[in-house]
Design a protein around this motif. Structure first.
Motif, PDB file in Angstrom:
ATOM      1  N   THR A 144      -6.668   2.255 -14.326  1.00  0.00           N
ATOM      2  CA  THR A 144      -5.376   2.828 -13.936  1.00  0.00           C
ATOM      3  C   THR A 144      -4.543   1.785 -13.199  1.00  0.00           C
ATOM      4  O   THR A 144      -5.068   0.798 -12.660  1.00  0.00           O
ATOM      5  CB  THR A 144      -5.578   4.038 -13.007  1.00  0.00           C
ATOM      6  N   THR A 145      -3.240   2.028 -13.129  1.00  0.00           N
ATOM      7  CA  THR A 145      -2.345   1.100 -12.421  1.00  0.00           C
ATOM      8  C   THR A 145      -2.691   1.029 -10.937  1.00  0.00           C
ATOM      9  O   THR A 145      -2.739  -0.060 -10.346  1.00  0.00           O
ATOM     10  CB  THR A 145      -0.884   1.541 -12.595  1.00  0.00           C
ATOM     11  N   ALA A 146      -2.941   2.175 -10.330  1.00  0.00           N
ATOM     12  CA  ALA A 146      -3.284   2.202  -8.907  1.00  0.00           C
ATOM     13  C   ALA A 146      -4.607   1.492  -8.652  1.00  0.00           C
ATOM     14  O   ALA A 146      -4.764   0.772  -7.650  1.00  0.00           O
ATOM     15  CB  ALA A 146      -3.350   3.645  -8.414  1.00  0.00           C
ATOM     16  N   GLY A 147      -5.560   1.687  -9.536  1.00  0.00           N
ATOM     17  CA  GLY A 147      -6.853   1.036  -9.377  1.00  0.00           C
ATOM     18  C   GLY A 147      -6.751  -0.473  -9.502  1.00  0.00           C
ATOM     19  O   GLY A 147      -7.407  -1.214  -8.756  1.00  0.00           O
ATOM     20  N   LYS A 148      -5.941  -0.929 -10.436  1.00  0.00           N
ATOM     21  CA  LYS A 148      -5.734  -2.376 -10.575  1.00  0.00           C
ATOM     22  C   LYS A 148      -5.135  -2.962  -9.304  1.00  0.00           C
ATOM     23  O   LYS A 148      -5.548  -4.024  -8.826  1.00  0.00           O
ATOM     24  CB  LYS A 148      -4.817  -2.662 -11.764  1.00  0.00           C
ATOM     25  N   ALA A 149      -4.144  -2.282  -8.741  1.00  0.00           N
ATOM     26  CA  ALA A 149      -3.493  -2.770  -7.519  1.00  0.00           C
ATOM     27  C   ALA A 149      -4.491  -2.838  -6.365  1.00  0.00           C
ATOM     28  O   ALA A 149      -4.506  -3.799  -5.583  1.00  0.00           O
ATOM     29  CB  ALA A 149      -2.314  -1.879  -7.155  1.00  0.00           C
ATOM     30  N   ALA A 150      -5.338  -1.818  -6.233  1.00  0.00           N
ATOM     31  CA  ALA A 150      -6.332  -1.793  -5.166  1.00  0.00           C
ATOM     32  C   ALA A 150      -7.342  -2.923  -5.347  1.00  0.00           C
ATOM     33  O   ALA A 150      -7.755  -3.570  -4.379  1.00  0.00           O
ATOM     34  CB  ALA A 150      -7.040  -0.443  -5.145  1.00  0.00           C
ATOM     35  N   TYR A 151      -7.730  -3.160  -6.587  1.00  0.00           N
ATOM     36  CA  TYR A 151      -8.695  -4.228  -6.865  1.00  0.00           C
ATOM     37  C   TYR A 151      -8.110  -5.589  -6.510  1.00  0.00           C
ATOM     38  O   TYR A 151      -8.763  -6.408  -5.854  1.00  0.00           O
ATOM     39  CB  TYR A 151      -9.101  -4.194  -8.341  1.00  0.00           C
ATOM     40  N   GLU A 156      -5.717  -6.336  -4.423  1.00  0.00           N
ATOM     41  CA  GLU A 156      -5.571  -6.481  -2.982  1.00  0.00           C
ATOM     42  C   GLU A 156      -6.903  -6.864  -2.333  1.00  0.00           C
ATOM     43  O   GLU A 156      -6.971  -7.769  -1.481  1.00  0.00           O
ATOM     44  CB  GLU A 156      -5.051  -5.185  -2.371  1.00  0.00           C
TER      45      GLU A 156
END
Length: 268
Positions: free
Chosen positions: A228-235, A237
Protein backbone atom coordinates in the motif's frame (compact mmCIF):
# COMPACT_ATOMS: atom_id res chain seq x y z
CA UNK A 1 24.07 -8.49 26.61
CA UNK A 2 22.26 -11.05 28.74
CA UNK A 3 18.99 -9.17 28.31
CA UNK A 4 19.24 -9.77 24.55
CA UNK A 5 20.79 -13.24 24.59
CA UNK A 6 18.82 -14.95 27.40
CA UNK A 7 15.46 -15.10 25.54
CA UNK A 8 17.11 -16.87 22.60
CA UNK A 9 18.81 -19.38 24.88
CA UNK A 10 15.50 -20.09 26.62
CA UNK A 11 13.77 -20.68 23.28
CA UNK A 12 16.61 -22.89 22.10
CA UNK A 13 16.38 -24.95 25.28
CA UNK A 14 12.66 -25.40 24.72
CA UNK A 15 13.12 -26.05 20.97
CA UNK A 16 10.93 -23.07 20.15
CA UNK A 17 11.69 -21.21 16.92
CA UNK A 18 11.25 -17.46 16.47
CA UNK A 19 11.31 -16.19 12.86
CA UNK A 20 12.38 -12.67 13.90
CA UNK A 21 14.75 -12.81 16.86
CA UNK A 22 16.50 -16.12 16.12
CA UNK A 23 17.93 -14.76 12.87
CA UNK A 24 20.94 -13.01 14.39
CA UNK A 25 21.95 -16.27 16.10
CA UNK A 26 21.20 -18.75 13.31
CA UNK A 27 22.11 -16.86 10.14
CA UNK A 28 25.29 -15.34 11.58
CA UNK A 29 28.08 -17.53 12.94
CA UNK A 30 28.64 -15.69 16.23
CA UNK A 31 27.51 -17.90 19.11
CA UNK A 32 25.72 -16.46 22.16
CA UNK A 33 28.69 -17.30 24.40
CA UNK A 34 30.99 -15.36 22.06
CA UNK A 35 28.66 -12.38 22.04
CA UNK A 36 28.62 -12.32 25.85
CA UNK A 37 32.44 -12.36 26.09
CA UNK A 38 34.01 -8.94 26.52
CA UNK A 39 37.12 -7.82 24.63
CA UNK A 40 38.79 -4.45 25.19
CA UNK A 41 40.28 -4.39 21.68
CA UNK A 42 43.85 -4.19 20.48
CA UNK A 43 46.02 -1.74 22.40
CA UNK A 44 44.58 -2.46 25.86
CA UNK A 45 46.44 -4.74 28.26
CA UNK A 46 44.65 -6.53 31.08
CA UNK A 47 46.12 -7.30 34.47
CA UNK A 48 44.88 -10.25 36.52
CA UNK A 49 42.86 -11.57 33.57
CA UNK A 50 43.53 -15.32 33.35
CA UNK A 51 40.18 -15.78 31.55
CA UNK A 52 41.67 -13.92 28.56
CA UNK A 53 45.10 -15.51 28.63
CA UNK A 54 44.06 -18.60 26.70
CA UNK A 55 41.88 -16.89 24.12
CA UNK A 56 42.82 -16.76 20.46
CA UNK A 57 44.87 -13.69 19.62
CA UNK A 58 45.95 -12.97 23.21
CA UNK A 59 49.36 -13.30 24.83
CA UNK A 60 51.69 -11.65 27.31
CA UNK A 61 51.55 -10.58 30.93
CA UNK A 62 49.63 -8.34 31.30
CA UNK A 63 47.64 -9.99 28.53
CA UNK A 64 46.41 -8.34 25.35
CA UNK A 65 45.70 -8.93 21.68
CA UNK A 66 49.06 -9.29 19.97
CA UNK A 67 50.49 -7.51 16.94
CA UNK A 68 51.12 -10.94 15.46
CA UNK A 69 47.40 -11.67 15.57
CA UNK A 70 46.58 -8.32 13.95
CA UNK A 71 49.15 -9.05 11.24
CA UNK A 72 47.54 -12.43 10.58
CA UNK A 73 44.20 -10.69 9.95
CA UNK A 74 45.46 -8.20 7.33
CA UNK A 75 43.47 -9.77 4.50
CA UNK A 76 40.22 -9.66 6.50
CA UNK A 77 40.90 -6.09 7.59
CA UNK A 78 41.46 -4.94 4.02
CA UNK A 79 38.33 -6.76 2.81
CA UNK A 80 36.11 -5.25 5.49
CA UNK A 81 37.63 -1.80 5.03
CA UNK A 82 37.14 -1.92 1.26
CA UNK A 83 33.53 -3.07 1.43
CA UNK A 84 32.44 -0.66 4.16
CA UNK A 85 34.25 2.29 2.58
CA UNK A 86 32.59 1.61 -0.78
CA UNK A 87 29.19 1.24 0.88
CA UNK A 88 29.58 4.48 2.85
CA UNK A 89 30.52 6.39 -0.32
CA UNK A 90 27.11 5.69 -1.92
CA UNK A 91 23.86 7.49 -1.31
CA UNK A 92 21.20 5.33 0.38
CA UNK A 93 18.66 3.79 -1.99
CA UNK A 94 15.25 3.87 -0.35
CA UNK A 95 12.99 2.33 -2.97
CA UNK A 96 13.28 -1.42 -2.42
CA UNK A 97 10.34 -1.56 0.06
CA UNK A 98 11.63 -4.79 1.55
CA UNK A 99 10.61 -6.82 -1.48
CA UNK A 100 13.58 -9.14 -1.01
CA UNK A 101 11.59 -11.09 1.60
CA UNK A 102 8.67 -11.34 -0.83
CA UNK A 103 10.96 -12.55 -3.62
CA UNK A 104 12.13 -15.36 -1.33
CA UNK A 105 8.63 -16.84 -1.37
CA UNK A 106 7.61 -16.04 -4.96
CA UNK A 107 5.49 -18.90 -6.28
CA UNK A 108 5.62 -20.56 -2.88
CA UNK A 109 3.22 -23.25 -4.10
CA UNK A 110 6.15 -24.53 -6.16
CA UNK A 111 9.12 -23.49 -4.03
CA UNK A 112 7.82 -23.41 -0.44
CA UNK A 113 8.51 -20.76 2.21
CA UNK A 114 11.47 -20.08 4.49
CA UNK A 115 9.43 -19.85 7.70
CA UNK A 116 6.55 -21.93 9.04
CA UNK A 117 4.20 -18.96 9.22
CA UNK A 118 1.25 -18.15 6.94
CA UNK A 119 1.55 -15.58 4.18
CA UNK A 120 -0.49 -12.48 5.02
CA UNK A 121 -1.92 -12.20 1.47
CA UNK A 122 -1.81 -15.88 0.66
CA UNK A 123 0.36 -17.42 -2.10
CA UNK A 124 -1.47 -15.82 -5.02
CA UNK A 125 -1.61 -12.37 -3.42
CA UNK A 126 2.08 -12.56 -2.55
CA UNK A 127 3.01 -13.50 -6.11
CA UNK A 128 0.98 -10.57 -7.40
CA UNK A 129 2.88 -8.10 -5.21
CA UNK A 130 6.21 -9.43 -6.45
CA UNK A 131 5.19 -9.33 -10.08
CA UNK A 132 3.67 -5.84 -9.96
CA UNK A 133 6.70 -4.14 -8.42
CA UNK A 134 10.16 -3.28 -9.63
CA UNK A 135 12.65 -5.34 -7.64
CA UNK A 136 16.16 -3.93 -7.36
CA UNK A 137 17.89 -5.85 -4.56
CA UNK A 138 21.55 -4.84 -4.19
CA UNK A 139 22.56 -7.34 -1.52
CA UNK A 140 23.93 -10.69 -2.65
CA UNK A 141 23.21 -12.49 0.63
CA UNK A 142 19.53 -11.60 0.28
CA UNK A 143 19.38 -12.10 -3.48
CA UNK A 144 20.82 -15.61 -3.26
CA UNK A 145 17.71 -16.73 -1.36
CA UNK A 146 15.29 -15.52 -4.05
CA UNK A 147 13.27 -18.31 -5.63
CA UNK A 148 14.38 -19.20 -9.17
CA UNK A 149 11.39 -17.37 -10.66
CA UNK A 150 12.05 -14.23 -8.62
CA UNK A 151 15.75 -14.08 -9.48
CA UNK A 152 14.77 -13.37 -13.07
CA UNK A 153 12.69 -10.37 -11.94
CA UNK A 154 15.51 -8.58 -10.10
CA UNK A 155 16.87 -5.64 -12.09
CA UNK A 156 20.36 -6.38 -10.71
CA UNK A 157 22.33 -9.59 -10.50
CA UNK A 158 24.67 -9.10 -7.51
CA UNK A 159 27.30 -11.81 -7.08
CA UNK A 160 29.38 -13.20 -4.26
CA UNK A 161 32.56 -11.46 -5.43
CA UNK A 162 31.20 -8.04 -6.39
CA UNK A 163 29.71 -6.83 -3.12
CA UNK A 164 31.78 -3.64 -3.23
CA UNK A 165 30.13 -2.76 -6.55
CA UNK A 166 26.56 -3.13 -5.27
CA UNK A 167 26.13 -2.66 -1.51
CA UNK A 168 24.61 0.63 -0.39
CA UNK A 169 23.78 2.05 3.06
CA UNK A 170 19.99 2.08 2.63
CA UNK A 171 19.87 -1.72 2.43
CA UNK A 172 18.52 -3.32 5.60
CA UNK A 173 20.76 -6.33 5.19
CA UNK A 174 23.84 -4.14 4.79
CA UNK A 175 22.83 -2.51 8.07
CA UNK A 176 22.42 -5.85 9.81
CA UNK A 177 25.74 -7.03 8.40
CA UNK A 178 27.56 -4.33 10.37
CA UNK A 179 27.17 -6.78 13.25
CA UNK A 180 28.81 -9.52 11.18
CA UNK A 181 31.74 -7.31 10.24
CA UNK A 182 32.17 -6.21 13.85
CA UNK A 183 32.29 -9.70 15.36
CA UNK A 184 34.58 -10.97 12.60
CA UNK A 185 37.06 -8.31 13.77
CA UNK A 186 36.94 -9.58 17.37
CA UNK A 187 38.99 -9.56 19.54
CA UNK A 188 40.81 -6.73 17.79
CA UNK A 189 37.94 -4.26 18.20
CA UNK A 190 36.18 -3.35 21.46
CA UNK A 191 33.13 -5.44 22.32
CA UNK A 192 31.13 -2.25 22.89
CA UNK A 193 31.25 -1.69 19.12
CA UNK A 194 30.08 -5.25 18.47
CA UNK A 195 27.23 -4.76 20.95
CA UNK A 196 26.16 -1.48 19.33
CA UNK A 197 26.05 -3.18 15.93
CA UNK A 198 24.10 -6.13 17.37
CA UNK A 199 21.46 -3.88 18.89
CA UNK A 200 20.99 -2.02 15.61
CA UNK A 201 20.78 -5.30 13.69
CA UNK A 202 18.13 -6.59 16.08
CA UNK A 203 15.94 -3.55 15.46
CA UNK A 204 16.47 -3.73 11.71
CA UNK A 205 15.43 -7.37 11.70
CA UNK A 206 12.10 -6.44 13.28
CA UNK A 207 11.36 -4.03 10.42
CA UNK A 208 12.61 -6.58 7.91
CA UNK A 209 10.03 -9.12 9.06
CA UNK A 210 7.19 -6.66 9.75
CA UNK A 211 7.49 -5.66 6.08
CA UNK A 212 7.73 -9.26 4.94
CA UNK A 213 4.84 -11.26 3.45
CA UNK A 214 4.45 -13.31 6.63
CA UNK A 215 1.57 -12.85 9.08
CA UNK A 216 3.39 -12.42 12.38
CA UNK A 217 0.56 -10.77 14.30
CA UNK A 218 0.50 -13.78 16.60
CA UNK A 219 3.98 -12.80 17.76
CA UNK A 220 2.95 -9.20 18.36
CA UNK A 221 4.35 -7.72 15.15
CA UNK A 222 1.96 -5.49 13.24
CA UNK A 223 2.64 -5.58 9.49
CA UNK A 224 4.17 -2.77 7.47
CA UNK A 225 1.94 -3.29 4.44
CA UNK A 226 4.40 -2.35 1.72
CA UNK A 227 1.84 -3.23 -0.95
CA UNK A 228 0.00 0.00 0.00
CA UNK A 229 1.02 3.64 -0.40
CA UNK A 230 0.93 4.23 3.36
CA UNK A 231 2.98 1.12 4.01
CA UNK A 232 5.62 2.16 1.51
CA UNK A 233 5.92 5.58 3.16
CA UNK A 234 6.28 4.00 6.62
CA UNK A 235 8.93 1.60 5.34
CA UNK A 236 10.98 4.35 3.68
CA UNK A 237 10.86 6.50 6.81
CA UNK A 238 12.11 3.63 8.98
CA UNK A 239 14.68 2.61 6.38
CA UNK A 240 16.07 6.14 6.25
CA UNK A 241 16.36 6.19 10.04
CA UNK A 242 18.31 2.95 10.10
CA UNK A 243 20.63 4.22 7.36
CA UNK A 244 21.35 7.30 9.45
CA UNK A 245 21.99 5.25 12.57
CA UNK A 246 24.18 2.78 10.70
CA UNK A 247 26.45 5.46 9.20
CA UNK A 248 28.45 6.24 12.38
CA UNK A 249 28.81 2.53 13.19
CA UNK A 250 30.13 1.91 9.68
CA UNK A 251 32.53 4.83 10.15
CA UNK A 252 33.74 3.41 13.46
CA UNK A 253 34.43 0.05 11.83
CA UNK A 254 36.32 1.70 8.97
CA UNK A 255 38.38 3.68 11.48
CA UNK A 256 39.16 0.52 13.44
CA UNK A 257 40.35 -1.22 10.27
CA UNK A 258 42.61 1.72 9.46
CA UNK A 259 43.99 1.82 13.01
CA UNK A 260 44.75 -1.89 12.95
CA UNK A 261 46.28 -1.90 9.49
CA UNK A 262 48.54 0.97 10.54
CA UNK A 263 49.87 -1.15 13.40
CA UNK A 264 51.44 -3.58 10.96
CA UNK A 265 52.36 -0.94 8.39
CA UNK A 266 49.78 -2.11 5.87
CA UNK A 267 47.83 0.62 4.02
CA UNK A 268 44.05 0.28 3.89
Amino acid sequence: MDALVAPHLARRSGQVKHPVHDFLFTYYSQRPAQLRRWHPGFGVLLEDAPEHAGLKGYDGDPVGVTEAHVASQQRLLRQVHGLLSATAARAPQLSCFGLHEWAMVHRSVEHGTRHDWPLRLGPAGTDEVVEQHRIGCTHFDAFRFFTPTARLLNTLQPGRDDRTAFEQPGCLHAGMDLYKHAFRLSPMVPSELVADCFELAREIRVLDMRASPYDLAGLGFDPVAIETTAGKAAYVEAQRGFAERGAPLRARLVAECERLLAVVGSPA
